[in-house]
Design an enzyme around this catalytic site. Structure first.
Site, PDB file in Angstrom:
ATOM      1  N   GLY A  14     -25.823 -11.425  43.574  1.00 23.93           N
ATOM      2  CA  GLY A  14     -26.571 -10.566  42.824  1.00 23.93           C
ATOM      3  C   GLY A  14     -26.736 -10.322  41.548  1.00 23.93           C
ATOM      4  O   GLY A  14     -26.059 -10.652  40.729  1.00 23.93           O
ATOM      5  N   HIS A  30     -29.477  -9.249  45.845  1.00 26.74           N
ATOM      6  CA  HIS A  30     -29.994  -7.973  45.335  1.00 26.74           C
ATOM      7  C   HIS A  30     -30.066  -7.842  43.728  1.00 26.74           C
ATOM      8  O   HIS A  30     -29.036  -8.511  43.178  1.00 26.74           O
ATOM      9  CB  HIS A  30     -29.078  -6.658  45.833  1.00 26.74           C
ATOM     10  CG  HIS A  30     -27.748  -6.770  45.150  1.00 26.74           C
ATOM     11  ND1 HIS A  30     -27.206  -6.381  44.151  1.00 26.74           N
ATOM     12  CD2 HIS A  30     -26.751  -7.376  45.975  1.00 26.74           C
ATOM     13  CE1 HIS A  30     -25.855  -6.502  43.916  1.00 26.74           C
ATOM     14  NE2 HIS A  30     -25.504  -7.071  45.303  1.00 26.74           N
ATOM     15  N   ASP A  31     -31.102  -7.271  43.493  1.00 25.55           N
ATOM     16  CA  ASP A  31     -31.416  -7.120  41.816  1.00 25.55           C
ATOM     17  C   ASP A  31     -31.375  -8.411  41.233  1.00 25.55           C
ATOM     18  O   ASP A  31     -31.532  -8.455  39.830  1.00 25.55           O
ATOM     19  CB  ASP A  31     -30.255  -6.397  41.254  1.00 25.55           C
ATOM     20  CG  ASP A  31     -29.892  -5.035  42.072  1.00 25.55           C
ATOM     21  OD1 ASP A  31     -30.875  -4.292  41.923  1.00 25.55           O
ATOM     22  OD2 ASP A  31     -29.075  -4.782  42.427  1.00 25.55           O
TER      23      ASP A  31
END
Length: 265
Positions: free
Chosen positions: A140, A122-123
């Site tokens: 992440g 994520h991100d």
């Protein structure tokens, strides 16, 4: 051109499929998904969440794109995944949507190769022409520049930056930032030198490579403090955009320490 959807595939109402998209057997496409022209989902592919995929991507069996972040703070917010054009995403590869705390977006560039069971957390923000070799993992919030290669079974710690044209060796555990053009290896990874093979393959001139090598030797020499060597390198090679890319990378605010050599250079 028309869209081809296999009878066993499930495409939710609301999904947007451009001309030339092919959705193979047993694929699942969610209602907030947008897929660009001539992208092919081979079979058993899951695309969910608010996911946008560009043109001419080739996505192989059991890849899962747009799944929720593997983060305990995620509570179902409508965050996003964006994937560029002309990528090859192989079997069982996974790419997660972002988190609100991380800006809400995971972004993957174009012309990449994401091999079997590779993972983009994520991100993350991943550049163009990136290769994740088998089972390479990005935690992440990682930032990867263009032309980065992450070796098989290597893992990049969350919030780590990897500069353009860097090479991460197989099985490496990367917990510190990697300079542009650098080559790192080991558990935990340390800087081994410059990614000379990659630079030659991408057409960097002999003069540019020699300049980078000279700057590297000055920057990571034993004399003086690292800050003094950093300023010396910046002054000496101020006319080299490649060297200044390294200098600016080091000077930038970062949440992780810098990956350094283990021995004299």
């Amino acid at each position: 051109m028309s869209v081809e959807i296999h009878p066993t595939a499930i495409v939710a109402k609301g999904a947007e499929l451009a001309d030339g998209v092919s959705v193979g057997p047993f694929c699942i496409v969610g209602e907030r998904v947008k897929i660009g022209p001539d992208t092919r989902l081979k079979s058993h592919v899951v695309v969910e969440g608010s996911t946008t995929i560009g043109a001419r991507n080739e996505i192989h069996a059991f890849a899962v794109l747009g799944g929720p972040p593997q983060h305990t703070a995620y509570k179902g917010e409508d965050t996003r995944l964006e994937i560029g054009d002309d990528n090859i995403i192989r079997e069982h590869a996974t790419m997660n949507i972002g988190t609100v705390a991380g800006g809400g977006l995971t972004k993957v560039g174009s012309k990449g190769l994401y091999m079997i069971e590779s993972h983009v957390g994520h991100d993350c923000v991943v550049g163009d022409n990136v290769i994740l070799i088998k089972q390479a993992t990005l935690g992440g919030h990682c930032l990867l520049g263009d032309f980065v290669i992450v070796g098989g079974l290597a893992a990049v710690h969350q919030f780590t930056r990897v500069g353009p044209h860097a090479m991460i060796g197989g099985l490496a555990a990367v917990v510190k930032d990697v300079i542009p053009y650098g080559s790192v290896w080991g558990n935990h990874a340390h800087l081994e030198g410059l990614n000379l093979v990659g630079l030659k393959r991408r057409g960097f001139s002999r003069e540019t490579i020699n300049t980078l090598r000279a700057a590297y030797r000055l920057l990571f020499a034993d004399e003086g403090t690292f800050q003094e060597r950093l300023e010396d390198t910046a002054r000496t090679f101020a006319d080299s955009p490649e060297v200044m890319e390294i200098i600016n990378f080091i000077r930038a605010d970062a949440s992780r320490p810098l990956c350094l050599p283990e021995r004299e250079v």
